[in-house]
Design an enzyme around this catalytic site. Structure first.
Site, short mmCIF file in Angstrom:
data_model
loop_
_atom_site.label_atom_id
_atom_site.label_comp_id
_atom_site.label_asym_id
_atom_site.label_seq_id
_atom_site.Cartn_x
_atom_site.Cartn_y
_atom_site.Cartn_z
N GLU A 44 0.85 -1.20 0.00
CA GLU A 44 0.00 0.00 0.00
C GLU A 44 0.89 1.24 0.00
O GLU A 44 1.59 1.51 0.96
CB GLU A 44 -0.90 -0.01 1.25
CG GLU A 44 -1.75 1.25 1.39
CD GLU A 44 -2.47 1.32 2.74
OE1 GLU A 44 -2.71 0.26 3.37
OE2 GLU A 44 -2.77 2.44 3.17
N ARG A 48 0.77 10.31 0.29
CA ARG A 48 1.16 11.36 1.24
C ARG A 48 2.41 12.10 0.77
O ARG A 48 2.85 13.04 1.43
CB ARG A 48 1.45 10.76 2.61
CG ARG A 48 0.25 10.21 3.29
CD ARG A 48 0.54 10.04 4.77
NE ARG A 48 0.04 8.78 5.25
CZ ARG A 48 0.42 8.22 6.38
NH1 ARG A 48 1.33 8.79 7.13
NH2 ARG A 48 -0.10 7.07 6.75
N THR A 71 -4.28 6.33 1.85
CA THR A 71 -4.57 7.75 2.11
C THR A 71 -5.36 8.35 0.95
O THR A 71 -5.13 9.50 0.55
CB THR A 71 -3.28 8.57 2.38
OG1 THR A 71 -2.32 7.75 3.06
CG2 THR A 71 -3.58 9.77 3.28
N LYS A 131 -10.85 -1.42 6.93
CA LYS A 131 -9.65 -1.15 7.72
C LYS A 131 -10.14 -0.64 9.07
O LYS A 131 -10.99 0.26 9.10
CB LYS A 131 -8.84 -0.11 6.96
CG LYS A 131 -7.82 0.65 7.73
CD LYS A 131 -7.00 1.45 6.74
CE LYS A 131 -6.33 2.62 7.42
NZ LYS A 131 -5.23 3.15 6.61
O1 LIG Z 1 -3.00 7.44 5.79
C1 LIG Z 1 -3.62 6.40 5.69
O2 LIG Z 1 -4.56 6.20 4.93
C2 LIG Z 1 -3.17 5.29 6.45
O3 LIG Z 1 -3.21 4.22 5.94
C3 LIG Z 1 -2.64 5.51 7.79
C4 LIG Z 1 -1.80 4.33 8.16
O4 LIG Z 1 -2.62 3.21 8.22
C5 LIG Z 1 -1.11 4.49 9.42
O5 LIG Z 1 -0.36 5.68 9.42
C6 LIG Z 1 -0.18 3.34 9.66
O6 LIG Z 1 -0.01 3.30 11.01
P1 LIG Z 1 1.34 2.88 11.68
O7 LIG Z 1 1.67 1.49 11.24
O8 LIG Z 1 1.03 2.98 13.15
O9 LIG Z 1 2.37 3.88 11.24
#
Ligand SMILES: O=C(O)C(=O)C[C@H](O)[C@H](O)COP(=O)(O)O
Length: 206
Positions: A44, A48, A71, A131
């Site tokens: 994925e 960003r 995102t 999710k």
């Molecule tokens: O921006 C999005 O659509 C995302 O998918 C956010 C991510 O799922 C998280 O930032 C991952 O979380 P961590 O593994 O804790 O870093």
């Protein structure tokens, strides 16, 4: 009706979906190669960074990689991501606009949910795979279990605060098909380290 079969294929291929923030296009292929070499083939790429769409294009050229976009915040993001070759779409939340765009572009959508109301809106839109985001901040596994007990047929990909240390616990929950996380590529890129982390992640719970 959005197609669950395609989304299930995305979610069951590997127990862990690496959530990738690609800062520099030159890293796109090496990161994908290291992850795939370690056994994680569903990737994925979050929208960003400025090079995210190009990164999706580059990573899609890596043999064995199934690349999606994360995102994705609206219909325009979704259109650009599919145009770049994204094979699935992940969004942090659920909107009717993103769901309609996914249907229009015929691409599997994994939208974020945080509570029962979000899940019910998703069900109304014909969705049943979500999710669970942000997983740890939202109450962690106890919260997920409570939601899963109400929505019997719904499957989840918890993301947000999942790590190598707690992923197995999440994956042991029957309603959890896979987990997402950024830990695979955190820190300075090191191909060997990413491959080793991917290898361990690909075998969690197996
Ligand atoms: O921006 C999005 O659509 C995302 O998918 C956010 C991510 O799922 C998280 O930032 C991952 O979380 P961590 O593994 O804790 O870093």
């Amino acid at each position: 009706m959005l197609d669950t079969t395609l989304l299930d294929a995305v979610m069951t291929r590997c127990p862990v979906i690496p959530v990738l923030v690609i800062p520099d296009l030159s890293l796109a292929r090496p990161i994908a190669q290291a992850l795939v070499a370690g056994g994680l083939t569903t990737l994925e790429v979050t929208l960003r960074t400025d090079c995210a769409l190009e990164a999706i294009r580059e990573m899609s050229k890596v043999e064995g990689a199934h690349v999606g976009a994360g995102t994705v915040l609206n219909g325009d993001d979704l259109a650009r991501a599919t145009e770049a070759g994204a094979q699935f779409i992940v969004s942090p939340g659920l909107t009717a606009e993103v769901a309609a765009a996914a249907q229009r572009h015929d691409v599997p959508l994994l939208p974020g949910v945080a509570n029962a109301g979000d899940i019910m809106r998703g069900l109304d839109l014909g969705l049943s795979r979500f999710k669970f985001f942000p997983a740890m901040a939202n109450g962690g596994l106890p919260a997920l279990k409570a939601l899963a007990s109400v929505f019997g047929k719904v499957k989840f990909c918890p993301t947000g605060g999942i790590s190598e240390d707690n992923a197995a616990e999440w994956l042991a929950e029957p309603a959890v098909t896979c987990v997402g996380g950024s830990w695979l590529t955190s820190g300075q890129f090191d191909a060997d380290a990413v491959e080793s982390r991917a290898h361990r992640a690909a075998h969690i719970g197996r």
